[in-house]
Enzyme design. Structure first.
Site, PDB file in Angstrom:
ATOM      1  CE  LYS A 142      -3.252  10.711   2.816  1.00  0.00           C
ATOM      2  NZ  LYS A 142      -3.993  10.110   1.695  1.00  0.00           N
ATOM      3  CB  THR A 182     -10.150   5.031  -2.212  1.00  0.00           C
ATOM      4  OG1 THR A 182      -9.917   5.388  -0.846  1.00  0.00           O
ATOM      5  CG2 THR A 182      -9.382   3.777  -2.574  1.00  0.00           C
ATOM      6  CE  LYS A 197      -6.599  13.861  -0.284  1.00  0.00           C
ATOM      7  NZ  LYS A 197      -6.585  12.651  -1.084  1.00  0.00           N
ATOM      8  NE  ARG A 198      -5.099  10.121   9.758  1.00  0.00           N
ATOM      9  CZ  ARG A 198      -4.892   9.247  10.734  1.00  0.00           C
ATOM     10  NH1 ARG A 198      -5.749   8.260  10.941  1.00  0.00           N
ATOM     11  NH2 ARG A 198      -3.856   9.355  11.526  1.00  0.00           N
ATOM     12  CG  HIS A 229      -2.124  -0.867   1.071  1.00  0.00           C
ATOM     13  ND1 HIS A 229      -3.316  -0.439   0.511  1.00  0.00           N
ATOM     14  CD2 HIS A 229      -2.293  -2.163   1.385  1.00  0.00           C
ATOM     15  CE1 HIS A 229      -4.173  -1.445   0.511  1.00  0.00           C
ATOM     16  NE2 HIS A 229      -3.576  -2.502   1.035  1.00  0.00           N
TER      17      HIS A 229
HETATM   18  C1  LIG Z   1     -12.100   7.223   1.429  1.00  0.00           C
HETATM   19  C2  LIG Z   1     -11.670   7.693   2.750  1.00  0.00           C
HETATM   20  C3  LIG Z   1     -10.328   7.952   2.999  1.00  0.00           C
HETATM   21  C4  LIG Z   1      -9.246   7.822   1.947  1.00  0.00           C
HETATM   22  O1  LIG Z   1      -9.086   9.066   1.308  1.00  0.00           O
HETATM   23  P1  LIG Z   1      -7.798   9.383   0.414  1.00  0.00           P
HETATM   24  O2  LIG Z   1      -8.132  10.700  -0.186  1.00  0.00           O
HETATM   25  O3  LIG Z   1      -7.721   8.295  -0.611  1.00  0.00           O
HETATM   26  O4  LIG Z   1      -6.646   9.419   1.325  1.00  0.00           O
HETATM   27  C5  LIG Z   1      -9.968   8.417   4.250  1.00  0.00           C
HETATM   28  N1  LIG Z   1     -10.882   8.596   5.221  1.00  0.00           N
HETATM   29  C6  LIG Z   1     -12.186   8.373   5.010  1.00  0.00           C
HETATM   30  C7  LIG Z   1     -13.161   8.601   6.111  1.00  0.00           C
HETATM   31  C8  LIG Z   1     -12.631   7.902   3.776  1.00  0.00           C
HETATM   32  O5  LIG Z   1     -13.933   7.654   3.596  1.00  0.00           O
END
Ligand SMILES: *Cc1c(COP(=O)(O)O)cnc(C)c1O
Length: 847
Positions: free
Chosen positions: A576, A678, A570-571, A376
């Site tokens: 990022k 995602t 996102k985190r 990952h």
């Molecule tokens: C989909 C999702 C993520 C992943 O987001 P990325 O932009 O791919 O890092 C993180 N947290 C939550 C709550 C999500 O639903």
């Protein structure tokens, strides 16, 4: 004005409530309120009603669940086991009603009882047993595996505390424990009769025959809790089994028989701590012993369960109990979600060799044919490398087995590459001692050697695996390397979260897309007509108005609902680059201050995401965002041209609310650092346009929709690499870019944190002196691209057309496609082989 209930009734994809079934739901609900919750309507709280409803809905799963498991037992197909330290499930009630097709009926029943279904849904705690993308992927996979009728099991840990609750206090992140089980969990069923032992510590001895034995261990029990995983309207219900640590009954009394009974009972907590809390780190390896215990606890319990199920097959009972393991890989596939469950490799070897008595080579063959590994991330700080000393203490036999695996592997390398000692050093599972004399076990190397398949999670990432971090392994095992581009489940991320958009789509092309997302390309032919574009625009406006109302209630900020909703959720992580985004926001602010009458597209920038509690720089980034928000949102010169909001406690249930309201999706990681992403796919499916780098799955998204329908900017992987090689100096970029220079100096001068001007000094120093993720190098291209975004947004027709083409191009990014590929190309299982009729013992299901 239309009531919420009436509005929902107009959404045809939810179906029509059946009068007879409504009556039965009301009856069942009242029965549960009385007999399960033990309340009457005079004293029942909203939470009581939620639990009564959850029980009512659960009843509809029971027969399907039992029948599915019976079917697997009868037919004995190959089972798929998805092992993950994280399952980020979010809420279950609404998803269950949707997959069973009883939403409209339940809605009507509650309405007749004077209750609003959405209010009750809001009571449910998220099951936050994950950090971010990796954990949510596991949850989307479960949905698709059930929907495709794959005989699959999720195996994980039942953390008593999931991902922490994030509060923002004085602009800083503060963590609170997530006590999600406080009021009970109506979706789980404890199975104490399937409790299993797990051993730790101890030592290895050899018996008279020279066989290894692991003795003098400390014992903990693993108690399984099962959660049903319903497929979409196919009567399949799979199982997510989560283990909880339970102390042994003789705990400590055995070791300290000094009669201190009370102390011994209290010490039970020590072993039950194993499943107390989820580690809150995303893309970061923290080498804590408790985390290694969690990992081993999961695989030790799970492998016993898998072997028990293998042996107790209908075809293996009594007369011909399965005692041989040659066929094990024909009946069992185990997918490792990252290296987190990789200690399962030496554990399966131990079970086969030490317990079942197989020869090493036989056991090894079974192992390799059983395991597959998903990588990952390539970030070095995220790769798991456990100290040998820790394994020696906690799992001494496993360390021996790892050494043996490594020795045989080193021999294989020297056969293929005689005398290439440097290659052997690079590929060794056991790394050489570091500067402190500490040797480490490289778990990714172990996984590659012990699996028949290794995959990355997007095409670019899978290519980088082969050309960079695992180049030597690719040369040695080229046939093992694959790609499986991630996806999302369109049930939760469109049908459930954006029912109005789903309905617009259903009216045009029917419902087939729900289980075959490629169908969405049929929407492309409507891109020339104004009608569908208008409807998509109307739905987006409604979703934005709802979020604006939420922000006004929750944060007391007034948002212009017709402003461009620019969303970065996102985190929080340096790679990022939330920092790059806020630098653009400051750029806009500086432009407004320089020219208060500037004609610009009004924007609302929404951030959300958690920082790992010990990640100082990520917390500084949050503080910069909130500080900029305080200044910008209260500056009368700015007015409603610009608003900056940090959403507290971003999680799955909040993603479901926010993403349908986004115009612009921020996917701006440094090229080569985001394995897939995602979140990007969720936004695309909900008609947001993407501003992004050529990183992760963005590359494939751009291919699917065409580059003219996405805003790509910045360096690609080759350019990042070239700059790194040449020697990157962020200072050079700061000096030659006046807008950037101004901002860095403003942060240094404390413009946004006037009370404590040096509060963000670590952040500005990072930008100047250790800008590892090249924020400064991409700044100019990013701002230019954002200007293009704004100019396209002025042409709402052009924008909507692009949004439609985005939606119509998401077919590839369904986890149904991802899972079908895993099934055929890794697990050796054909999707769609489970066919179950509806049970009809309840009126709801009567034919
Ligand atoms: C989909 C999702 C993520 C992943 O987001 P990325 O932009 O791919 O890092 C993180 N947290 C939550 C709550 C999500 O639903």
């Amino acid at each position: 004005m239309m009531s919420d209930h009436d509005r929902r009734k107009q959404i045809s994809v939810r179906g029509i409530a059946q009068v007879e079934n409504v009556a039965n739901i009301k009856k069942a609900f009242n029965r549960h309120l009385h007999f399960s919750i033990i309340k009457d309507r005079n004293v029942a709280t909203m939470r009581d009603y939620y639990f009564a409803l959850a029980n009512t809905v659960r009843d509809h799963l029971v027969s399907r669940w039992i029948r599915t498991q019976q079917y697997y037992y009868e037919n004995d197909p190959k089972r798929v086991y998805y092992l993950s330290l994280e399952f980020y499930m979010g809420r279950t009630l609404s998803n269950t009603m949707m997959n069973l097709g009883i939403q409209a009926t339940v809605d009507e029943a509650l309405y007749q009882l004077g209750l609003d279904i959405e209010d009750l849904q809001e009571i449910e705690e998220d099951a936050g047993l994950g950090n971010g993308g990796l954990g949510r992927l596991a949850a989307c996979f479960l949905d698709s595996m059930a929907t495709l009728g794959i005989p699959a099991y999720g195996y994980g840990l039942r953390y008593e505390y999931g991902i922490f609750k994030q509060l923002i206090r004085d602009g800083w992140q503060v963590e609170e424990p997530d006590d999600w089980l406080r009021f009970g969990n109506p979706w789980e069923k404890a199975r104490p009769e399937y409790m299993l032992p797990v051993n730790f510590y101890g030592k290895v001895i050899k018996d008279e025959k020279g066989k290894s034995k692991w003795v003098d261990t400390q014992l903990v029990f693993a108690m399984p809790y099962d959660t049903p995983v319903p497929g979409y309207r196919n009567n399949v219900v799979n199982t997510l089994r989560l283990w909880s640590a339970k102390a042994e009954n003789h705990f400590h009394l055995k070791f300290f028989n000094d009669g201190d009974y009370v102390q011994a009972v209290m010490d039970r907590n020590l072993s039950e701590n194993i499943t107390r809390v989820l580690y809150p780190n995303d893309n970061m390896f923290i080498g804590k012993e408790l985390r290694l215990k969690q990992q081993y606890f999961l695989v030790a319990a799970t492998l016993q369960d898998i072997i028990r199920r293998y042996k107790s097959s209908k075809y293996g009972s009594r007369e011909s109990i399965r005692v041989t393991f040659e066929n094990f890989p024909e009946k069992v596939a185990i997918q490792l979600n990252d290296t987190h469950p990789s200690i399962g490799i030496p554990e399966l070897m131990r079970l086969l060799v030490d317990v079942e008595g197989l020869e090493w080579d036989q056991a090894w063959d079974v192992c390799v044919r059983t395991f597959a590994y998903t990588n990952h991330t390539l970030l070095p700080e995220a790769l798991e490398r456990w100290p040998v000393s820790m394994l020696q203490t906690l799992l001494p036999r496993h360390l021996e087995i790892i050494y043996e695996i490594n020795q045989k592997f080193m021999e294989a390398i020297s056969t293929k590459f005689p005398g290439d000692f440097d290659r052997m050093r690079r590929m060794s599972i056991v790394e050489e001692a570091d500067q402190f004399g500490e040797k480490r076990i490289n778990m990714a190397n172990l996984c590659i050697v012990a699996s028949h398949a290794i995959n990355g999670v997007a095409a670019l990432h899978s290519d980088l695996l082969k050309s960079t971090t695992f180049k030597d392994f690719y040369e040695f095992f080229p046939e093992k390397f694959q790609n499986k581009t991630n996806g999302i489940t369109p049930r939760r991320w469109l049908l459930l979260s954006n029912p109005s958009l789903a309905d617009v789509i259903v009216e045009k092309i029917g419902e087939d897309w729900i289980t075959n997302l490629d169908e969405l390309k049929k929407l492309k032919e409507f891109a020339v007509e104004p009608q569908l574009l208008d409807q998509i625009r109307r739905v987006k406006a409604e979703n934005k108005t709802r979020v604006a109302q939420f922000l006004s209630d929750e944060y007391n900020v007034d948002i212009n609902p017709s402003s461009l909703f620019d969303v970065h959720v996102k985190r929080i992580h340096e790679y990022k680059r939330q920092l790059l985004n806020i630098l653009h926001v400051i750029t806009l602010y500086n432009r407004i201050k320089a020219d208060p009458n500037i004609d610009m597209v009004p924007r609302t920038i929404l951030y959300g995401g958690k920082a790992a509690p010990g990640y100082h720089m990520a917390k500084q980034i949050i503080r910069l965002i909130t500080a900029v928000g305080e200044i910008v949102n209260n500056d009368p010169v700015v007015g409603d041209k610009l608003k900056v909001i940090f959403l507290e406690n971003y999680r799955v249930s909040m993603a479901e609310k926010i993403i349908p309201a986004a115009d612009l999706s921020e996917q701006i990681s440094t090229a080569g650092t985001e394995a897939s992403g995602t979140g990007n796919m969720k936004f695309m499916l909900n008609g947001a346009l993407t501003i992004g780098t050529l990183d992760g799955a963005n590359v494939e998204m751009a291919e699917e929709m065409g580059k003219e329908n996405i805003f790509i900017f910045g360096m690609n992987v080759d350019e990042v690499e070239a700059l790194q090689k040449k020697g990157y100096s962020s200072q050079e970029f700061i000096q030659k870019t006046p807008a950037l220079k101004q901002i860095v100096e403003q942060i240094e001068g404390g413009l946004f944190t006037p009370e404590q001007p040096d509060q963000l000094r670590d952040l500005s120093n990072m930008l100047r002196y250790h800008d590892r993720f090249m924020v400064c190098a991409d700044f100019e291209a990013y701002v230019a691209c954002q200007d293009k975004v704004a100019s396209v947004y002025r042409d709402q027709n052009a924008w909507s057309r692009m949004a439609l083409l985005n939606i119509a191009s998401t077919g590839k990014f369904s986890t149904d496609r991802t899972i079908a590929e895993y099934a055929r190309q890794i697990w050796g299982v054909e999707p769609g082989q489970t066919s179950l009729p509806a049970p009809y013992e309840t009126a709801e299901e009567k034919p």
